[in-house]
Every structure is written in structure tokens, then in C-alpha cells.
Motif scaffolding. Structure first.
Motif, PDB file in Angstrom:
ATOM      1  N   GLN A  58       0.868  -1.222  -0.013  1.00 19.04           N
ATOM      2  CA  GLN A  58       0.020   0.043   0.029  1.00 19.04           C
ATOM      3  C   GLN A  58       0.755   1.316   0.101  1.00 19.04           C
ATOM      4  O   GLN A  58       0.450   2.199  -0.635  1.00 19.04           O
ATOM      5  N   CYS A  59       2.092   1.050   0.691  1.00 22.14           N
ATOM      6  CA  CYS A  59       2.931   2.415   0.696  1.00 22.14           C
ATOM      7  C   CYS A  59       3.630   2.540  -0.930  1.00 22.14           C
ATOM      8  O   CYS A  59       3.583   3.766  -1.136  1.00 22.14           O
ATOM      9  N   ARG A  60       3.774   1.453  -1.368  1.00 22.36           N
ATOM     10  CA  ARG A  60       4.324   1.692  -2.734  1.00 22.36           C
ATOM     11  C   ARG A  60       3.365   2.387  -3.709  1.00 22.36           C
ATOM     12  O   ARG A  60       3.766   3.052  -4.441  1.00 22.36           O
ATOM     13  N   GLU A  61       1.932   1.785  -3.603  1.00 19.61           N
ATOM     14  CA  GLU A  61       1.130   2.285  -4.361  1.00 19.61           C
ATOM     15  C   GLU A  61       0.638   3.853  -4.033  1.00 19.61           C
ATOM     16  O   GLU A  61       0.479   4.612  -5.102  1.00 19.61           O
ATOM     17  N   LEU A  62       0.697   4.310  -2.708  1.00 17.87           N
ATOM     18  CA  LEU A  62       0.382   5.633  -2.193  1.00 17.87           C
ATOM     19  C   LEU A  62       1.874   6.268  -2.736  1.00 17.87           C
ATOM     20  O   LEU A  62       1.415   7.586  -3.177  1.00 17.87           O
ATOM     21  N   LYS A  63       2.925   5.920  -2.560  1.00 19.84           N
ATOM     22  CA  LYS A  63       4.280   6.706  -2.978  1.00 19.84           C
ATOM     23  C   LYS A  63       3.915   6.989  -4.647  1.00 19.84           C
ATOM     24  O   LYS A  63       4.153   8.128  -4.861  1.00 19.84           O
ATOM     25  N   ALA A  64       3.467   5.933  -5.497  1.00 16.80           N
ATOM     26  CA  ALA A  64       3.224   6.255  -6.674  1.00 16.80           C
ATOM     27  C   ALA A  64       2.167   7.232  -7.096  1.00 16.80           C
ATOM     28  O   ALA A  64       2.322   8.088  -7.947  1.00 16.80           O
ATOM     29  N   ALA A  65       1.091   7.095  -6.427  1.00 20.77           N
ATOM     30  CA  ALA A  65       0.072   8.129  -6.655  1.00 20.77           C
ATOM     31  C   ALA A  65       0.505   9.385  -6.107  1.00 20.77           C
ATOM     32  O   ALA A  65      -0.004  10.399  -6.817  1.00 20.77           O
ATOM     33  N   ILE A  66       1.207   9.666  -5.117  1.00 16.93           N
ATOM     34  CA  ILE A  66       1.787  11.071  -4.626  1.00 16.93           C
ATOM     35  C   ILE A  66       2.421  11.518  -5.778  1.00 16.93           C
ATOM     36  O   ILE A  66       2.588  12.681  -6.108  1.00 16.93           O
ATOM     37  N   GLU A  67       3.594  10.836  -6.251  1.00 15.23           N
ATOM     38  CA  GLU A  67       4.453  11.191  -7.253  1.00 15.23           C
ATOM     39  C   GLU A  67       3.647  11.619  -8.595  1.00 15.23           C
ATOM     40  O   GLU A  67       4.071  12.786  -9.199  1.00 15.23           O
ATOM     41  N   ALA A  68       2.782  10.967  -8.923  1.00 13.51           N
ATOM     42  CA  ALA A  68       1.935  11.386 -10.029  1.00 13.51           C
ATOM     43  C   ALA A  68       1.222  12.388 -10.167  1.00 13.51           C
ATOM     44  O   ALA A  68       0.898  13.388 -10.937  1.00 13.51           O
ATOM     45  N   ASP A  69       0.517  12.685  -8.682  1.00 13.42           N
ATOM     46  CA  ASP A  69      -0.107  13.960  -8.250  1.00 13.42           C
ATOM     47  C   ASP A  69       0.855  15.164  -8.319  1.00 13.42           C
ATOM     48  O   ASP A  69       0.406  16.029  -8.750  1.00 13.42           O
ATOM     49  N   LEU A  70       2.058  15.063  -7.603  1.00 13.80           N
ATOM     50  CA  LEU A  70       3.055  16.278  -7.767  1.00 13.80           C
ATOM     51  C   LEU A  70       3.341  16.405  -9.039  1.00 13.80           C
ATOM     52  O   LEU A  70       3.369  17.801  -9.389  1.00 13.80           O
ATOM     53  N   ALA A  71       3.642  15.488 -10.072  1.00 12.35           N
ATOM     54  CA  ALA A  71       4.160  15.782 -11.269  1.00 12.35           C
ATOM     55  C   ALA A  71       3.012  16.347 -12.173  1.00 12.35           C
ATOM     56  O   ALA A  71       3.257  17.173 -13.009  1.00 12.35           O
ATOM     57  N   GLY A  72       1.798  15.853 -11.762  1.00 11.01           N
ATOM     58  CA  GLY A  72       0.493  16.492 -12.749  1.00 11.01           C
ATOM     59  C   GLY A  72       0.244  17.975 -12.292  1.00 11.01           C
ATOM     60  O   GLY A  72      -0.269  18.681 -13.198  1.00 11.01           O
ATOM     61  N   HIS A  73       0.681  18.440 -11.122  1.00 11.41           N
ATOM     62  CA  HIS A  73       0.662  19.953 -10.817  1.00 11.41           C
ATOM     63  C   HIS A  73       2.115  20.531 -10.868  1.00 11.41           C
ATOM     64  O   HIS A  73       2.051  21.805 -10.193  1.00 11.41           O
ATOM     65  N   GLY A  74       2.874  20.029 -11.545  1.00 11.47           N
ATOM     66  CA  GLY A  74       4.016  20.750 -11.851  1.00 11.47           C
ATOM     67  C   GLY A  74       5.084  21.048 -10.799  1.00 11.47           C
ATOM     68  O   GLY A  74       6.026  21.781 -10.722  1.00 11.47           O
TER      69      GLY A  74
END
Length: 305
Positions: A58-74
Motif C-alpha cells: 500500500q505504501c508503494r502504491e501511495l508513493k506512486a500516486a503521490i508522485e503522479a499527483d505532484l508531477a501532474g501539478h508541476g
């Protein structure tokens, strides 16, 4: 966006194979004089699931989701991950951050509340990890976030789904990890839990009866802990003729072992024995609203400087 040059995801940790279960439990209980028989009993909970806690996945999945959110907002920030009690250990992650040239990081912990075990102990473990690493970066824990809408709204959504699975007239049962009554910060923890429970209920079904109960206590019987236990409360609902229970684990960010075993196995079995319709709501996990929270907390930290 911020003065930070990294985000550090900090979690509890968990075994990822049968051979890791006892060493993990020994890490968790080190210095607490927990009897070996108790550790062996808890180990069986993990072995029911192949000796694998879901929390690291779950932490791996959360980390990937956070990375995508950060990247998606520059937001160009690397995201690291370290655990308090198992690999990847915090100190190893902090060492890698130092080697990567990180100077100052914000820590997002997978615990939403105040109190010693939910917040202060994370701060202590982060500092202990830093002390093990020469030239470690500064690491600031982001604020407690239990009352943020990014946490409350996913819980409300899953509570609504759970209520839909049980008969009309069912009660909402909000659960959280029990702690000793003597634990520092216990009063703040309970107050926040009550606020979150009320906020979720108000969003879902304002007229639905609800209760805050506890689970997963691990101390000796002679030591007072927060009560009532969820299983005892299910019995009381059954005695009162309540037609069902929608159990909402508001004290947890993800569906880790104490949710999967203590609720999905033990509490569900007790409800089945009673003939009480039972549904368990999901935790925030990687809900799209929840994964925006680190970015928003980072923004708030920047605005506060």
C-alpha cells in the motif's frame, strides 16, 4: 513551490514473507517486555495472510500516486519512503537522501492524528534516523491532517457504501486503534476521533446513530486502555435489536493488518456469530482525493513561511 527539496513518506512497516514476521514483531515491541507467547499469537494473524502485511504494498502504491499527483501539478520533488519498523528502514532512506544531495525534506506520515503513538513517536523515529546519518537532511513532519477534507471525504464516501450494504436502520460504528489511558496525548487523540466520526456521519446520514469504539489493544489486562472494544459493541448492538453495523475504520489511513485481521476476520466473525449484518468501509488508501493531501500540506507549509 516550497523550501523543501524532497518529500519523505514515513510509515509503520510490515513483513513481506513468513520468515520476516517474528523479527518484525520483535522490532515493534523492543523494550516493552512483551511475552514471547503474545508475539507468537500475533504472528498467527500474519500467517493467515501468508506472512505478508499489506502495508508495504500500500505504501508503494501511495508513493506512486503521490508522485503522479505532484508531477501532474508541476511540483518537481522526489518522493522517498522509509519505515519505522521494517525495510526500507528510515535510517537507510535518510542516508540515501543525504547521498542524493537532499538538504531539507517534508515528512508525510501514514497516521492522521495527534498523540504519542500517532504523531510524536514518528517525530522521535525520524530524529533517531537522522542521528544515525552524518550530514542528514533536515526533516520536518507535516501537520496532523485528520480533520482535513482530503481525509474525511474519502472516509465519508466509503461509509456511505458500507451503509448501503446493511439493512436500513443499521448503525455507524467508527473504529480506531486503542491506546493506554496513560499515553501522552490520549485526550487529543480521542477528541479528534470524535470530531472525525461526527464529520463523516454528518456527510453521510445525519440522523444515523453512531458510536466510537476501539480495536487492536495489545497491553496486559491490568493496564487500562481505551474502550469499548469493537466486538463488545457489536454484541451490544445485537442485544438492542439494531439491524446491522457499518464499521468505518477512521483511525487508519490504509487497510493494513490490523484492519484486515481485527476487523475483516475477528469483528466480522463475531457479527456472523451474532447474526448481525456487517459491512466494513474502506480506508482512504489511494483515493484520488487523499493522494492530493501531501501536495496541499506542502503548499500550506510554504504559505506559512
Amino acid at each position: 513551490m516550497t523550501a523543501y527539496d524532497a518529500l519523505l513518506l514515513v510509515s509503520f512497516g510490515g513483513p513481506e514473507g513468513p520468515d520476516e514476521v517474528m523479527p518484525f514483531l520483535e522490532n515493534v515491541t523492543r523494550g516493552r517486555n512483551v511475552p514471547r507467547a503474545r508475539l507468537e499469537s500475533v504472528a498467527e494473524h500474519y500467517h493467515l495472510f501468508g506472512g505478508v502485511s499489506p502495508i508495504n504494498r500500500q505504501c508503494r502504491e501511495l508513493k506512486a500516486a503521490i508522485e503522479a499527483d505532484l508531477a501532474g501539478h508541476g511540483v518537481e520533488l522526489p518522493v522517498y519512503w522509509g519505515n519505522r519498523n521494517w525495510e526500507p528502514y528510515l535510517a537507510d532512506t535518510v542516508r540515501r537522501m543525504r547521498d542524493d544531495g537532499i538538504r531539507r525534506a517534508a515528512a508525510f506520515v501514514t497516521s492522521a492524528y495527534s498523540g504519542y503513538s500517532c504523531s510524536d513517536q514518528y517525530v522521535e523515529d525520524i530524529e533517531r534516523a537522522r542521528q544515525e546519518v552524518d550530514g542528514a537532511p533536515l526533516i520536518d513532519k507535516l501537520p496532523v491532517y485528520c480533520l482535513r477534507p482530503e481525509f474525511v471525504e474519502p472516509l465519508a464516501e466509503s461509509a456511505r457504501e458500507a451503509l448501503d450494504q446493511v439493512p436500513s436502520g443499521a448503525h455507524l460504528v467508527f473504529t480506531a486503534h486503542s491506546v493506554p489511558l496513560a499515553q501522552p496525548g490520549r485526550a487529543d487523540y480521542v477528541a479528534e476521533l470524535n470530531q472525525v466520526a461526527a464529520a463523516v456521519r454528518d456527510r453521510v446520514a445525519p440522523d444515523t446513530p453512531w458510536a466510537l469504539v476501539y480495536q487492536s489493544r495489545s497491553g496486559p489486562p491490568s493496564q487500562p486502555w481505551l474502550e469499548p472494544d469493537v466486538r463488545d459493541h457489536l454484541e451490544e448492538l445485537h442485544k438492542a435489536g439494531v439491524p446491522g453495523a457499518a464499521v468505518v475504520p477512521i483511525g487508519f489511513v490504509s487497510d493494513h493488518m490490523e484492519v484486515k485481521f481485527d476487523l475483516d476476520v475477528e469483528a466480522a466473525q463475531r457479527a456472523a456469530e451474532l447474526g448481525l449484518p456487517f459491512a466494513r468501509a474502506a480506508t482512504p488508501g489511494t483515493h484520488p482525493r487523499f493522494v492530493t493531501l501531501p501536495r496541499r500540506l506542502l503548499r500550506a507549509a510554504q504559505d506559512a513561511e
